[in-house]
Design a protein around this motif. Structure first.
Motif, PDB file in Angstrom:
ATOM      1  N   ILE A  91       0.820  -1.219   0.000  1.00  0.00           N
ATOM      2  CA  ILE A  91       0.000   0.000   0.000  1.00  0.00           C
ATOM      3  C   ILE A  91       0.851   1.266   0.000  1.00  0.00           C
ATOM      4  CG2 ILE A  91      -1.771   1.324   1.228  1.00  0.00           C
ATOM      5  CD1 ILE A  91      -2.797  -1.397   2.325  1.00  0.00           C
ATOM      6  N   LEU A  92       1.698   1.428   1.009  1.00  0.00           N
ATOM      7  CA  LEU A  92       2.393   2.706   1.184  1.00  0.00           C
ATOM      8  C   LEU A  92       3.378   3.037   0.069  1.00  0.00           C
ATOM      9  CD1 LEU A  92       2.923   2.594   5.037  1.00  0.00           C
ATOM     10  CD2 LEU A  92       1.266   3.953   3.756  1.00  0.00           C
ATOM     11  N   LEU A  99       0.780   8.740  -6.035  1.00  0.00           N
ATOM     12  CA  LEU A  99       0.331  10.067  -5.597  1.00  0.00           C
ATOM     13  C   LEU A  99       1.308  11.154  -6.034  1.00  0.00           C
ATOM     14  CD1 LEU A  99      -1.017   9.134  -2.058  1.00  0.00           C
ATOM     15  CD2 LEU A  99      -2.382   9.844  -4.037  1.00  0.00           C
ATOM     16  N   ASP A 100       2.589  10.850  -5.997  1.00  0.00           N
ATOM     17  CA  ASP A 100       3.588  11.808  -6.477  1.00  0.00           C
ATOM     18  C   ASP A 100       3.381  12.085  -7.967  1.00  0.00           C
ATOM     19  OD1 ASP A 100       5.934  13.406  -6.788  1.00  0.00           O
ATOM     20  OD2 ASP A 100       7.093  11.609  -7.275  1.00  0.00           O
ATOM     21  N   GLN A 101       3.219  11.040  -8.750  1.00  0.00           N
ATOM     22  CA  GLN A 101       3.018  11.207 -10.196  1.00  0.00           C
ATOM     23  C   GLN A 101       1.748  11.991 -10.491  1.00  0.00           C
ATOM     24  OE1 GLN A 101       3.104   7.177 -11.627  1.00  0.00           O
ATOM     25  NE2 GLN A 101       5.338   7.079 -11.638  1.00  0.00           N
ATOM     26  N   TRP A 102       0.657  11.628  -9.833  1.00  0.00           N
ATOM     27  CA  TRP A 102      -0.616  12.297 -10.084  1.00  0.00           C
ATOM     28  C   TRP A 102      -0.586  13.747  -9.627  1.00  0.00           C
ATOM     29  CZ3 TRP A 102      -3.534   7.630  -7.628  1.00  0.00           C
ATOM     30  CH2 TRP A 102      -3.541   6.557  -8.526  1.00  0.00           C
ATOM     31  N   ASP A 109      -8.000  14.122  -8.552  1.00  0.00           N
ATOM     32  CA  ASP A 109      -9.342  13.639  -8.833  1.00  0.00           C
ATOM     33  C   ASP A 109      -9.757  12.617  -7.765  1.00  0.00           C
ATOM     34  OD1 ASP A 109      -7.653  11.561  -9.515  1.00  0.00           O
ATOM     35  OD2 ASP A 109      -8.185  11.537 -11.631  1.00  0.00           O
ATOM     36  N   THR A 110     -10.865  11.969  -8.004  1.00  0.00           N
ATOM     37  CA  THR A 110     -11.377  10.981  -7.055  1.00  0.00           C
ATOM     38  C   THR A 110     -10.362   9.881  -6.799  1.00  0.00           C
ATOM     39  OG1 THR A 110     -13.618  11.428  -7.819  1.00  0.00           O
ATOM     40  CG2 THR A 110     -13.282   9.376  -6.610  1.00  0.00           C
ATOM     41  N   ARG A 111      -9.708   9.409  -7.853  1.00  0.00           N
ATOM     42  CA  ARG A 111      -8.691   8.363  -7.724  1.00  0.00           C
ATOM     43  C   ARG A 111      -7.575   8.819  -6.775  1.00  0.00           C
ATOM     44  NH1 ARG A 111      -5.095   7.519 -12.985  1.00  0.00           N
ATOM     45  NH2 ARG A 111      -4.800   9.681 -12.431  1.00  0.00           N
ATOM     46  N   VAL A 115      -6.813   6.890  -3.136  1.00  0.00           N
ATOM     47  CA  VAL A 115      -5.491   6.342  -2.811  1.00  0.00           C
ATOM     48  C   VAL A 115      -4.898   7.084  -1.618  1.00  0.00           C
ATOM     49  CG1 VAL A 115      -3.131   5.965  -3.667  1.00  0.00           C
ATOM     50  CG2 VAL A 115      -5.087   5.463  -5.135  1.00  0.00           C
ATOM     51  N   GLN A 116      -5.112   8.406  -1.563  1.00  0.00           N
ATOM     52  CA  GLN A 116      -4.631   9.195  -0.424  1.00  0.00           C
ATOM     53  C   GLN A 116      -5.254   8.695   0.877  1.00  0.00           C
ATOM     54  OE1 GLN A 116      -2.471  12.455  -0.266  1.00  0.00           O
ATOM     55  NE2 GLN A 116      -2.382  10.969   1.357  1.00  0.00           N
ATOM     56  N   GLY A 117      -6.540   8.394   0.849  1.00  0.00           N
ATOM     57  CA  GLY A 117      -7.217   7.863   2.036  1.00  0.00           C
ATOM     58  C   GLY A 117      -6.655   6.519   2.459  1.00  0.00           C
TER      59      GLY A 117
END
Length: 150
Positions: A91-92, A99-102, A109-111, A115-117
């Motif tokens: 997960i981490l 998350l860095d790429q996005w 966005d929602t995705r 993933v952040q959650g």
């Protein structure tokens, strides 16, 4: 020497997870998208290059230190380690990279927030388990005693 290396690596790993968790929460609550992207980037580089070796050293030295020992506290620590490792690897680590790429491409966005959650939940679980391992390690070393039952 092994004991000192183990302690330092465990503290470094726990502080990394705590720093990633707290910085993520704070930047999500009070930061701009640019600030979020910066934090996500710093978590990956240099963050993961500090965290991953710290966890590896903690595990290796912990295994070496526990080789000839038994007991309830040691068994509890050993049971937590697969959960900590699985959370980290499954997960981490991927979440931090995605998350860095996005975030760097502005894809909030929602995705991203799903993933952040997941990352925050897994980070909180790992932080709690790592803290329990530190507590039990201190007890094993005689630096901390369990509260007596009144």
């Amino acid at each position: 020497m092994k004991r000192t290396v183990h302690k330092l690596a465990a503290i470094a790993a726990t502080l990394c997870i705590a720093t990633f968790f707290l910085s993520t929460l704070l930047v999500e609550l009070f930061g701009s998208q640019e600030a979020i992207a910066t934090v996500k980037s710093l978590i990956v580089m240099p963050g993961l290059f500090i965290l991953v070796p710290a966890i590896a050293v903690t595990g290796a030295t912990g295994f070496a230190l526990s080789k000839n020992r038994k007991g309830r506290l040691l068994e509890a620590k050993k049971k937590r380690m697969p959960i900590i490792g699985a959370n980290g690897i499954l997960i981490l680590l991927p979440a931090a990279i995605f998350l860095d790429q996005w975030a760097s491409s502005g894809a909030f966005d929602t995705r991203f927030y799903l993933v952040q959650g997941m990352e925050l939940i897994a980070g909180a679980v790992n932080l709690a388990l790592m803290s329990l391992n530190i507590r039990d390690g201190l007890r094993l070393g005689g630096k901390l005693t369990a509260r007596s039952k009144a």
